[in-house]
Design an enzyme around this catalytic site. Structure first.
Site, mmCIF file in Angstrom:
data_model
loop_
_atom_site.group_PDB
_atom_site.id
_atom_site.type_symbol
_atom_site.label_atom_id
_atom_site.label_comp_id
_atom_site.label_asym_id
_atom_site.label_seq_id
_atom_site.Cartn_x
_atom_site.Cartn_y
_atom_site.Cartn_z
ATOM 1 C CB CYS A 2 31.054 42.128 27.811
ATOM 2 S SG CYS A 2 32.504 43.068 28.248
ATOM 3 N NE ARG A 27 27.648 37.869 30.152
ATOM 4 C CZ ARG A 27 28.199 36.740 30.571
ATOM 5 N NH1 ARG A 27 27.476 35.879 31.244
ATOM 6 N NH2 ARG A 27 29.456 36.471 30.321
ATOM 7 C CD1 TRP A 76 31.795 45.074 35.027
ATOM 8 C CD2 TRP A 76 33.758 44.162 34.458
ATOM 9 N NE1 TRP A 76 32.600 45.055 36.144
ATOM 10 C CE2 TRP A 76 33.806 44.502 35.823
ATOM 11 C CE3 TRP A 76 34.876 43.587 33.875
ATOM 12 C CZ2 TRP A 76 34.923 44.271 36.613
ATOM 13 C CZ3 TRP A 76 35.996 43.351 34.666
ATOM 14 C CH2 TRP A 76 36.007 43.692 36.022
ATOM 15 C CG ASN A 103 32.654 38.377 27.692
ATOM 16 O OD1 ASN A 103 33.129 39.131 28.528
ATOM 17 N ND2 ASN A 103 32.157 37.192 27.991
ATOM 18 N N GLY A 104 35.861 39.423 27.181
ATOM 19 C CA GLY A 104 37.095 38.758 27.604
ATOM 20 C C GLY A 104 38.281 39.698 27.508
ATOM 21 C CD GLU A 485 26.522 35.950 50.798
ATOM 22 O OE1 GLU A 485 27.724 35.985 50.503
ATOM 23 O OE2 GLU A 485 25.616 36.198 49.992
ATOM 24 C CE LYS A 489 24.962 39.164 48.226
ATOM 25 N NZ LYS A 489 25.682 38.010 48.156
ATOM 26 C CD GLU A 492 27.683 41.768 46.351
ATOM 27 O OE1 GLU A 492 28.241 41.709 45.260
ATOM 28 O OE2 GLU A 492 27.203 40.772 46.923
ATOM 29 C CG HIS A 508 42.017 36.021 69.398
ATOM 30 N ND1 HIS A 508 42.957 35.633 70.328
ATOM 31 C CD2 HIS A 508 41.019 35.109 69.464
ATOM 32 C CE1 HIS A 508 42.555 34.512 70.914
ATOM 33 N NE2 HIS A 508 41.381 34.173 70.409
ATOM 34 C CE LYS A 611 24.088 36.576 39.024
ATOM 35 N NZ LYS A 611 23.924 36.686 40.472
HETATM 36 C C1 F6R Z 1 28.340 38.300 45.423
HETATM 37 C C2 F6R Z 1 28.469 37.470 44.235
HETATM 38 C C3 F6R Z 1 29.831 37.021 43.851
HETATM 39 C C4 F6R Z 1 29.767 35.627 43.186
HETATM 40 C C5 F6R Z 1 31.158 35.245 42.664
HETATM 41 C C6 F6R Z 1 31.158 33.863 42.046
HETATM 42 O O1 F6R Z 1 27.001 38.626 45.666
HETATM 43 O O2 F6R Z 1 27.509 37.202 43.564
HETATM 44 O O3 F6R Z 1 30.711 37.030 44.927
HETATM 45 O O4 F6R Z 1 29.322 34.694 44.114
HETATM 46 O O5 F6R Z 1 31.583 36.179 41.713
HETATM 47 O O6 F6R Z 1 30.251 33.784 40.985
HETATM 48 P P1 F6R Z 1 29.779 32.385 40.415
HETATM 49 O O7 F6R Z 1 28.942 31.733 41.481
HETATM 50 O O8 F6R Z 1 29.007 32.687 39.184
HETATM 51 O O9 F6R Z 1 31.028 31.599 40.152
#
Ligand code: F6R
Length: 616
Positions: A2, A27, A76, A103-104, A485, A489, A492, A508, A611
């Site tokens: 949050c 966030r 969130w 938050n938490g 990666e 992307k 998500e 395999h 985020k």
């Molecule tokens: C995907 C993404 C997440 C973060 C992960 C770690 O696009 O952004 O997979 O990489 O949640 O976040 P940080 O780097 O803030 O620890």
């Protein structure tokens, strides 16, 4: 997860809160709300499910009397569905004079709630947070001292929390507390701010103070006092935010993600700046005084998600250049087994936010076992940075889009700088060879710009494939984490099934997925690399082509072999094989972002995500 903002001062509190929430919306965006206290009207609260826009509409329909103290929240959801009732702030006390945002996760909320229910307290929401609001309000009724009531209650809470609280009877004071969840103070002239991160207030002040673990803040317009949970005053450690509000705005781009993809030449260049000399040699001042680094005999990289893929790319460089055995561990898995860690272990914790709970907990666990910790982090003053023995900041600037892009390429670059620096310290490779790699690193920002120029072609492909049900990604060596990666992307952002495989693994099992028209994006290694896997990957391309795959390749300029077999190729400039990671990921980022846009999705705020993941 949050986002939290607080303000006390002469400006329009609503403007400050809504501006802060806008910048913190990355966030969490399930609901938003604000409370302000006006001397005549008292405490007023508005909250709405949905993005910030819904709260703004609510404020237009049901305006409140603007004031000079207030708190704001963007959620969130953890406990309770994302609806109006569960939105924060939560009110406490029989007369609803107290307002609280959180938050938490309060882990012992069930027993606390049972206690309050027994006392006849009525709850409006299903959240864990409302418990804290009622507890503080009841304690205040007894003590008549808001600060000690707040302190008594936070000492009873277990889990992770940043709490902000205001009370109608003390209209000059915001109280805040943090445990395992971020909180930063912004210092102004005759005004002060609180935020989950500096983005909340950077438009108003660049003077910031990180709040430590288990600390309480008493914030008034002209004073800031920080104490620990026991009540002992602690000194403030002030820092200056090194970016301004314009860095956290879209600047004409259609989305933050598009801007952040385009920011990568600068993010990588700034991460290299002052660390890599023009002759290609590397010296990290961050290692000065970090003597333990010369004693280590193994490295464990701890991270989650995209940051873990940056760790996977870094592993190749650490083993090849510095000759140190290295493994990469997903933070949430690492902590719950019995990993072998001792005083000779260096943990490299990679995190954009520096607040990811899984990464923090795993790092603390490794520290307890004697490991030394180096953080690679993008956020000044973050908890991870403060708790590590040394920090190498990535200078990617604020990353607002939920999906990480520029932080990723900056993390890999920082990891490669660490690998080169350790190689220099240990004389693990001939100096000239190390300088040659350094020289190639210096070219990266310009080369990323060249890759970005293919954005239009990548967009055309994304539009064409927008109805694909599944996209597969293949790679080898550093191309393998890049394939994963690329798949992450796409999942998500575009909600399309996507998977990244090591190309050697195809036979395999995964090759069974290939059928007529299946799009497969292949990250092809350089034909000139010293341990070239190029011909093996070209064979893989032929194998999947023969089974009907539609092959899209990312390959080095001039790669004639790939051009023969792939349906389409995006070219990247020639570089050192490991540095190709930062180039080959760029078309994959653009592909996911453009495909999501073509589907009409919100690229910056994909569903169900946040985020920074500050809960376990
Ligand atoms: C995907 C993404 C997440 C973060 C992960 C770690 O696009 O952004 O997979 O990489 O949640 O976040 P940080 O780097 O803030 O620890």
């Amino acid at each position: 997860m949050c986002g939290i903002v607080g303000y006390v001062g002469p400006k329009s509190t609503l403007d400050v809160l809504l501006g802060g929430l806008k910048r913190l919306e990355y966030r969490g965006y399930d609901s938003a709300g604000v409370s302000v206290i006006d001397a005549k009207v008292g405490l007023q609260t508005r909250k709405r499910a949905g993005k910030l826009g819904a709260l703004i509409e609510e404020l237009e329909q049901n305006p409140l009397q603007d004031a000079h103290i207030g708190i704001g929240h963007t959620r969130w959801a953890t406990h309770g569905a994302p609806n109006d009732v569960n939105a924060h702030p939560h009110l406490g006390g029989d007369h609803h004079k107290l307002s609280l945002i959180h938050n938490g996760i309060i882990e012992n909320f069930s027993e606390l709630k049972a206690e309050l229910l027994n006392q006849g307290v009525q709850f409006s929401s299903e959240t864990d947070s409302e418990v804290a609001a009622h507890l503080i309000a009841r304690e205040f009724e007894k003590t008549k001292d808001l600060t000690s009531a707040f302190r008594n209650v936070v000492n009873r809470l277990e889990g992770a929390f940043t709490l902000l609280c205001i009370h109608e009877d003390q209209p000059d004071l915001i109280l805040a507390a943090r445990r395992n969840s971020p909180l930063v103070i912004g210092l102004g002239e005759g005004e002060n701010f609180l935020g989950s991160d500096v983005a909340a207030f950077v438009a108003h002040t660049k003077r910031a103070v990180s709040v430590g673990q288990d600390e309480i803040v008493e914030l008034r317009k002209d004073s800031v006092k920080v104490t620990n949970f026991a009540g002992t005053e602690v000194a403030l450690s002030e820092f200056t935010v090194d970016w301004d509000a314009s860095a956290a705005s879209k600047g004409g781009w259609p989305s933050f993600m598009a801007k952040e993809i385009a920011d990568q030449p600068q993010a990588v260049g700034d991460t290299l700046m002052g660390r890599l000399r023009s002759d290609g040699s590397v010296k990290l001042k961050e290692f000065a005084g970090f003597d333990a680094i010369s004693q280590i005999d193994r490295i464990i990289i701890i991270a989650c998600g995209t940051a873990a893929y940056a760790g996977e790319v870094t592993k190749y460089a650490l083993e090849k250049w510095a000759k140190i055995p290295t493994s990469v561990e997903l933070a949430h898995e690492f902590r719950y087994r019995d990993p072998i860690v001792n005083e000779k272990t260096l943990v490299i914790a990679i995190s954009q936010s520096g607040e990811t709970m899984d990464t923090l907990m795993a790092t603390r666990y490794a520290k307890e076992k004697g490991a030394k910790v180096l953080a690679i982090c993008n956020t000044q003053g973050a908890t991870l940075a403060r708790e590590s023995d040394a920090v190498l900041y990535t200078h990617a600037g604020p990353e607002v889009a939920v999906a990480s892009t520029k932080a990723f390429t900056a993390q890999i670059t920082a990891g490669q700088l660490v690998a080169l620096s350790l190689a220099w310290l240990r004389s693990a490779m001939p100096a000239q060879q190390l300088k040659d790699v350094g020289q190639e690193l210096l070219k990266l920002p310009r080369q990323i710009e060249q890759v970005l120029q293919q954005g239009k072609k990548v967009k055309e492909l994304a539009i064409e494939l927008k109805d694909a049900k599944s996209v597969l990604f293949l790679g080898r060596n550093v191309g393998f984490p890049i394939a994963m990666e690329g798949a992450l992307k796409l999942k998500e952002l575009a909600y399309i099934h996507a998977e990244g495989f090591a190309a050697g693994e195809l036979k395999h099992g995964p090759i069974a997925l290939i059928e007529q028209g299946q799009p497969v994006i292949v990250v092809v290694p350089s034909p000139k690399g010293e341990d070239s896997l190029h011909s093996k990957v070209v064979s893989n391309i032929q194998e999947i082509k023969a089974r009907g795959a539609r092959v899209i390749a990312v390959a080095e300029e001039g790669d004639a072999e790939v051009t023969k077999y792939a349906d389409q190729v995006f070219f990247i400039p020639a570089t050192h094989p490991y540095l190709a990671a930062q180039l080959s990921v760029v078309p994959l980022q653009i592909f996911a972002s453009e495909l999501a846009s073509a589907k009409g999705l919100d690229v910056d705020q994909p569903r169900n995500l946040a985020k920074s993941v500050t809960v376990e």
